[in-house]
Design a protein around this motif. Structure first.
Motif, PDB file in Angstrom:
ATOM      1  N   TYR A  16       0.634   4.379   2.370  1.00  0.00           N
ATOM      2  CA  TYR A  16       1.684   4.528   1.351  1.00  0.00           C
ATOM      3  C   TYR A  16       2.452   5.833   1.540  1.00  0.00           C
ATOM      4  CZ  TYR A  16      -1.103   7.997  -1.164  1.00  0.00           C
ATOM      5  OH  TYR A  16      -1.783   9.140  -1.507  1.00  0.00           O
ATOM      6  N   LYS A  17       1.812   6.836   2.154  1.00  0.00           N
ATOM      7  CA  LYS A  17       2.463   8.139   2.365  1.00  0.00           C
ATOM      8  C   LYS A  17       3.650   8.042   3.309  1.00  0.00           C
ATOM      9  CE  LYS A  17      -1.919  10.527   1.661  1.00  0.00           C
ATOM     10  NZ  LYS A  17      -3.113  10.971   2.363  1.00  0.00           N
ATOM     11  N   ASN A  72       4.444  -2.444  -6.800  1.00  0.00           N
ATOM     12  CA  ASN A  72       3.127  -3.039  -7.038  1.00  0.00           C
ATOM     13  C   ASN A  72       3.299  -4.350  -7.804  1.00  0.00           C
ATOM     14  OD1 ASN A  72       0.311  -3.279  -7.063  1.00  0.00           O
ATOM     15  ND2 ASN A  72       0.155  -2.280  -9.052  1.00  0.00           N
ATOM     16  N   LYS A 121      -0.292   3.880 -10.583  1.00  0.00           N
ATOM     17  CA  LYS A 121      -0.022   5.327 -10.538  1.00  0.00           C
ATOM     18  C   LYS A 121       0.827   5.706  -9.328  1.00  0.00           C
ATOM     19  CE  LYS A 121      -4.381   6.503 -12.840  1.00  0.00           C
ATOM     20  NZ  LYS A 121      -5.735   7.032 -12.624  1.00  0.00           N
ATOM     21  N   TYR A 122       0.760   4.896  -8.290  1.00  0.00           N
ATOM     22  CA  TYR A 122       1.511   5.171  -7.051  1.00  0.00           C
ATOM     23  C   TYR A 122       2.854   4.447  -7.022  1.00  0.00           C
ATOM     24  CZ  TYR A 122      -2.971   6.886  -5.259  1.00  0.00           C
ATOM     25  OH  TYR A 122      -4.142   7.581  -5.074  1.00  0.00           O
ATOM     26  N   ILE A 170      -2.357   1.506  -0.419  1.00  0.00           N
ATOM     27  CA  ILE A 170      -2.770   2.780  -1.022  1.00  0.00           C
ATOM     28  C   ILE A 170      -4.075   3.249  -0.385  1.00  0.00           C
ATOM     29  CG2 ILE A 170      -3.220   4.007  -3.195  1.00  0.00           C
ATOM     30  CD1 ILE A 170      -0.435   2.562  -3.122  1.00  0.00           C
ATOM     31  N   ILE A 198       7.255   2.583  -3.600  1.00  0.00           N
ATOM     32  CA  ILE A 198       6.202   1.561  -3.654  1.00  0.00           C
ATOM     33  C   ILE A 198       6.495   0.564  -4.771  1.00  0.00           C
ATOM     34  CG2 ILE A 198       3.703   1.138  -3.972  1.00  0.00           C
ATOM     35  CD1 ILE A 198       4.142   2.977  -1.600  1.00  0.00           C
ATOM     36  N   ASP A 243       6.567   2.939  -7.827  1.00  0.00           N
ATOM     37  CA  ASP A 243       7.896   3.257  -8.363  1.00  0.00           C
ATOM     38  C   ASP A 243       8.421   2.066  -9.153  1.00  0.00           C
ATOM     39  OD1 ASP A 243       8.609   5.924  -6.897  1.00  0.00           O
ATOM     40  OD2 ASP A 243       7.759   4.623  -5.358  1.00  0.00           O
ATOM     41  N   GLU A 263      -4.927   1.723 -11.346  1.00  0.00           N
ATOM     42  CA  GLU A 263      -4.946   2.795 -10.334  1.00  0.00           C
ATOM     43  C   GLU A 263      -3.752   2.665  -9.390  1.00  0.00           C
ATOM     44  OE1 GLU A 263      -6.178   6.269  -8.800  1.00  0.00           O
ATOM     45  OE2 GLU A 263      -7.048   5.312 -10.571  1.00  0.00           O
ATOM     46  N   ARG A 264      -3.470   1.429  -8.974  1.00  0.00           N
ATOM     47  CA  ARG A 264      -2.359   1.186  -8.043  1.00  0.00           C
ATOM     48  C   ARG A 264      -1.023   1.517  -8.695  1.00  0.00           C
ATOM     49  NH1 ARG A 264      -3.717  -3.604  -7.149  1.00  0.00           N
ATOM     50  NH2 ARG A 264      -5.242  -3.497  -5.507  1.00  0.00           N
TER      51      ARG A 264
END
Length: 196
Positions: free
Chosen positions: A121-122, A129, A167-168, A116, A127, A170, A164-165
């Motif tokens: 990550y883009k 985690n 949030k990105y 991230i 993703i 799936d 925080e991680r």
């Protein structure tokens, strides 16, 4: 082919999760952190850039990366850490793209600690985690790396937190020594195959 990012904080067990995908389900895994270490020891251009950035002490007389020196320099200086990461990640990214072009599965995994933070990550389709509570992570790192609690916390603070991680992410895998990693991986594997 789907590109799946696999990340997690230091000591979360993301490498263990990657091995489950690899060994149980034959999914190719690109271990970005291992590749980065290898490139820092073998790529002459990258080595020269690191020496320019951090100084001659970055490498030992035998040509090996002077890890304690580099760690001390970058963990106390966020700007240096960012610059070093940028230089290394460019090389890792090129290596990854070449590697992906040779794979033949429905999806592949890109395992990286700072997926991230690096912005890589883009480039991923989804993703995963891996999370674990802080005390468990500290215990794992202490056993693995023989670091003090202060050094471990310093490394943790240099990364995003689980919240925080997430949030990105799936998918989230809980590695708490209670929930089965294999069952969690199998569920994700089947979903990814259905999407792929």
């Amino acid at each position: 082919m789907l590109k799946i990012g696999l990340t997690g904080g230091i000591g979360s067990g993301k490498s263990l999760v990657a091995k489950v995908f690899e060994e149980f389900f034959d999914i190719p895994v690109f271990y970005a952190d291992q590749i980065a270490k290898k490139l820092m020891s073998t790529d002459k251009n990258l080595q020269e850039s690191i020496i320019q950035l951090l100084g001659n002490e970055s490498y030992t007389a035998s040509g090996a990366l002077n890890k304690p020196f580099v760690a001390k320099k970058i963990f106390n200086n966020p700007e240096l850490r960012t610059e070093l990461n940028n230089q290394v990640h460019k090389k890792v990214r090129d290596t990854f793209n070449t590697w992906v072009s040779k794979q033949k599965t429905g999806y592949i995994l890109h395992e990286a600690a700072i997926l991230i933070e690096s912005g890589f990550y883009k480039q991923m389709d989804q993703i995963i985690n891996v999370v674990a509570n802080e005390n468990l992570r500290i215990e794992r790192i202490r056993k693995r790396d023989n670091l003090s609690k202060e050094q471990i916390l310093q490394r943790m603070e240099a990364q995003l937190g689980d919240e925080e991680r997430n949030k990105y992410a799936d998918f989230i895998i809980i590695n708490d020594n209670k929930n089965s990693i294999t069952l969690q991986v199998k569920k994700i594997h089947l979903k990814l195959l259905a999407h792929g």
